[in-house]
Design a protein around this motif. Sequence first.
Motif, PDB file in Angstrom:
ATOM      1  N   ASP A  98      10.511  10.038  -0.120  1.00 29.80           N
ATOM      2  CA  ASP A  98      10.689   9.756   1.305  1.00 29.80           C
ATOM      3  C   ASP A  98       9.415  10.063   2.094  1.00 29.80           C
ATOM      4  O   ASP A  98       9.122  11.220   2.402  1.00 29.80           O
ATOM      5  N   ASN A  99       8.668   9.012   2.419  1.00 32.89           N
ATOM      6  CA  ASN A  99       7.528   9.205   3.325  1.00 32.89           C
ATOM      7  C   ASN A  99       7.852   8.647   4.710  1.00 32.89           C
ATOM      8  O   ASN A  99       6.982   8.417   5.529  1.00 32.89           O
ATOM      9  N   GLU A 100       9.124   8.422   4.926  1.00 32.68           N
ATOM     10  CA  GLU A 100       9.677   8.166   6.257  1.00 32.68           C
ATOM     11  C   GLU A 100       9.185   6.889   6.926  1.00 32.68           C
ATOM     12  O   GLU A 100       9.136   6.803   8.141  1.00 32.68           O
ATOM     13  N   ALA A 101       8.801   5.913   6.137  1.00 32.57           N
ATOM     14  CA  ALA A 101       8.492   4.569   6.660  1.00 32.57           C
ATOM     15  C   ALA A 101       8.133   3.658   5.494  1.00 32.57           C
ATOM     16  O   ALA A 101       8.002   4.115   4.359  1.00 32.57           O
ATOM     17  N   TYR A 102       8.020   2.371   5.789  1.00 37.13           N
ATOM     18  CA  TYR A 102       7.536   1.408   4.791  1.00 37.13           C
ATOM     19  C   TYR A 102       6.022   1.483   4.782  1.00 37.13           C
ATOM     20  O   TYR A 102       5.351   0.789   5.549  1.00 37.13           O
ATOM     21  N   MET A 103       5.468   2.314   3.934  1.00 40.38           N
ATOM     22  CA  MET A 103       4.027   2.537   3.968  1.00 40.38           C
ATOM     23  C   MET A 103       3.268   1.392   3.320  1.00 40.38           C
ATOM     24  O   MET A 103       2.251   0.933   3.822  1.00 40.38           O
ATOM     25  N   ASN A 104       3.806   0.923   2.210  1.00 41.82           N
ATOM     26  CA  ASN A 104       3.132  -0.106   1.435  1.00 41.82           C
ATOM     27  C   ASN A 104       2.810  -1.347   2.266  1.00 41.82           C
ATOM     28  O   ASN A 104       1.796  -2.001   2.080  1.00 41.82           O
ATOM     29  N   GLY A 135      10.951   4.183  -2.701  1.00 43.33           N
ATOM     30  CA  GLY A 135      10.627   4.847  -1.445  1.00 43.33           C
ATOM     31  C   GLY A 135      11.868   4.960  -0.577  1.00 43.33           C
ATOM     32  O   GLY A 135      12.977   4.600  -0.993  1.00 43.33           O
ATOM     33  N   ASP A 136      11.687   5.452   0.638  1.00 40.02           N
ATOM     34  CA  ASP A 136      12.828   5.562   1.549  1.00 40.02           C
ATOM     35  C   ASP A 136      13.332   4.176   1.945  1.00 40.02           C
ATOM     36  O   ASP A 136      14.531   3.963   2.093  1.00 40.02           O
ATOM     37  N   GLY A 137      12.430   3.224   2.075  1.00 35.74           N
ATOM     38  CA  GLY A 137      12.860   1.866   2.409  1.00 35.74           C
ATOM     39  C   GLY A 137      13.676   1.276   1.279  1.00 35.74           C
ATOM     40  O   GLY A 137      14.763   0.728   1.488  1.00 35.74           O
ATOM     41  N   GLY A 138      13.163   1.422   0.065  1.00 36.02           N
ATOM     42  CA  GLY A 138      13.832   0.891  -1.123  1.00 36.02           C
ATOM     43  C   GLY A 138      15.133   1.610  -1.421  1.00 36.02           C
ATOM     44  O   GLY A 138      15.941   1.148  -2.223  1.00 36.02           O
TER      45      GLY A 138
HETATM   46 MG   LIG Z   1       8.429   4.862   2.483  1.00 38.70          MG
END
Ligand SMILES: [Mg+2]
Lengths: 309, 391
Positions: free
Chosen positions: A138-144, A110-113
């Motif tokens: 990229d979903n633009e945040a730590y969604m998990n 993800g974007d965070g990773g």
């Molecule tokens: Mg993310």
Amino acid sequence: MEGMNVFAARLFPKDNRFVSGHRACQGCAEVLAVRLIHQILGRNTMVASATGCMEIISSSYPDTAWSIPWIHVAFENAAAVASGIEAGLQILMKKGRMPKRKINVVGMAGDGGTADIGIQALSGALERGHDMIYICYDNEAYMNTGVQRSSSTPYGASTTTSPAGKISIGQQTWKKNVTMIAAAHNIPYVATASPSYPFDLAEKVRKAAKVKGPAYLHVYSACPTGWRLDPKLAITIGRLAVQTGAFPLYEIENGKLKISVKTPKLRPLQDYTKPQGRFRHLDDATIAEIEKRLFEEYQKLERREGLIF
Amino acid sequence: MEQRLGLEASIAIAEVVCRCDVDIVAAYPITPQTHVVEHLSELVADGELDAAFVPVESEHSAMSVCCGTAAVGARTFTSTAAQGLALMHEILFIASALRLPIVMAVANRSLSGPISIWNDHSDVMTERDVGWVQIFAENAQEAADLTIWSFRLAEDRRVSLPVMVNFDGFILTHTIEPMLMPDKEMVQAFLPPWEPLLKLDVDEPISMGPVGIPDIYTETKQVQQHLLTQAYGPIVETLNEFAQHFKRTYKPIETYRSDDAEVLLCTMGALSETAMEVVDRRRKQGQKVGLVRIRLWRPFPFEDLYRAVGNVPVLGVMDRAISFGGPVGPVASEIKAAFYHREQRPKIVEFIAGLGGRDVPLSDFGRMFDSLYTTGETGKIPAPTIIGLRE
Ligand SMILES: [Mg+2]
Ligand SMILES: Cc1ncc(C[n+]2csc(CCOP(=O)(O)OP(=O)(O)O)c2C)c(N)n1
Ligand code: SF4
């Protein structure tokens, strides 16, 4: 759109290597991107996945959505693990311990990773020149972990760790440009892509697989849950992201930049922010400020088009 | 065939890794491990070792790369020390849970802070619970031999776990010692090519490292505990095979002049050799002292320990690390726990020595033996003592 379906049937191989039954939210465009990409890459592919939504929703033991070899080790090291897979396969083939064949090695996070905790491992893997594809969803945040901000969260977005409040507009920093950071490694192929433009995405995945050396794909991944967006708008929002300049689509092939979806006149940003709860608190002045910045960024891209850098 | 050579343990390890025909070396330099990876890089650069040297940007990535390479079935070696080992910490647990037979040589060094490049065991003691087989070498010969053996054990299908070979920084890494270096044929006759049970393979796709929901996590941990404990059998078996093949015998726990001993001291690693010298001198003076040397640290060889200690009334344990605010000596605390339920148990005296490269001269071992005799005479167990502390 009808015409597109006919085309899509030809463009996308039927063989689906990321199968249904996973646990992603309704309307998740991140998981859609994963599926489309693996339809293109096909069975001769191995994936190293970072911790994050896509790992959690696809691999709850004893179930798995992956019908290609897949490994998850940790959050910040997908690029390193993928680089190991590539190095391992190369040497085993060289020593005649396994048949020589083309295997796509993919690292995904993800974007965070990618932009935050994994950027060192990513930079290392790109610099070492492994023949692999790295994909940032990229979903633009730590969604998990519950919609916390990342350095890829756009300015003004409200997340659980950049909440909009009486004295805060939400995220107070501008989105980190990881695509350009990847490009600065002088790797043969870098591109942004989006499942809202599936043919463009497919073409870029094909190119990424074809080049010798590292390829980096930065894929826009609408997250209805984290963005407080109606799930049925997940595809539309990706188109609006391109049309407003919030997420321009381009590729850098051997250093040469090309804008994939030209947008001579950007749409008003309101069209993009309005449907999303994460931007609902923004006043007109802030929207105008962001709009100005996006316009400047887009102009920068236009100026760079065709230049080798 | 074997050749008699004078080598640093670092070079000796690199040379046997070459003879083990590894496919991958992924490592990041840190003193005192540097000579290992530098020499391996040379062997690859000269075409003597047909492997890929992956020059990673950190130890975290070194261990992550190793996970990737071992997952596709490539024989994988790495080496580190102290801060590097600590940086790998997170991934060490995952490597063992994924059952990847990576072999790692740890050039034991103290952990910061203050930063210290010198030798003790604080790095490895922090990694006791990572689920790896862990073994300690006392000299260059052992470091090399145990490295060869580690691949054999790690790749044994009954085990399929990563193995850590500990060898003391500087005392072994940078000291030239005489040793026997086996040739490639001899090593490869002992170590056949690795045939993984499971691997990432496009023809037989598997998912590795899935989510462990509460329904299953406990069972995975039980399996790990079972596997590592049960590895004891294959460990002894393969060490015996090693002995037949190379004519050098290694046991999980070694003793030195312990049979009729009045007091015993338990040591681990290279300082055991100094301790043996002191035992000989004390024996000459009529004191019946002896040693228990722990070679296998994980899985912990309980029965071997009981046999080695026997009925001795006083046992000293020399630790090379401190468990702050806790039971002080990590090795001592485990040995105490091992004896707690035994009817016959010695009085156990804890010593901390040789932290951060502090020299442990013969006289310090003498002091430890004196303290053991005092304990025997008075029946009073002293508080854990730091030996060689400057007042
Ligand atoms: Mg993310
Ligand atoms: C070292 C470490 N720190 C923190 C976490 C907790 N964690 C797991 S996933 C995640 C966020 C993932 O965000 P992203 O990479 O953007 O992926 P997404 O879930 O949004 O797809 C975090 C913070 C972790 N697993 N490991
Ligand atoms: S939280 Fe967002 S990214 Fe994660 S599965 Fe749900 S919609 Fe997809």
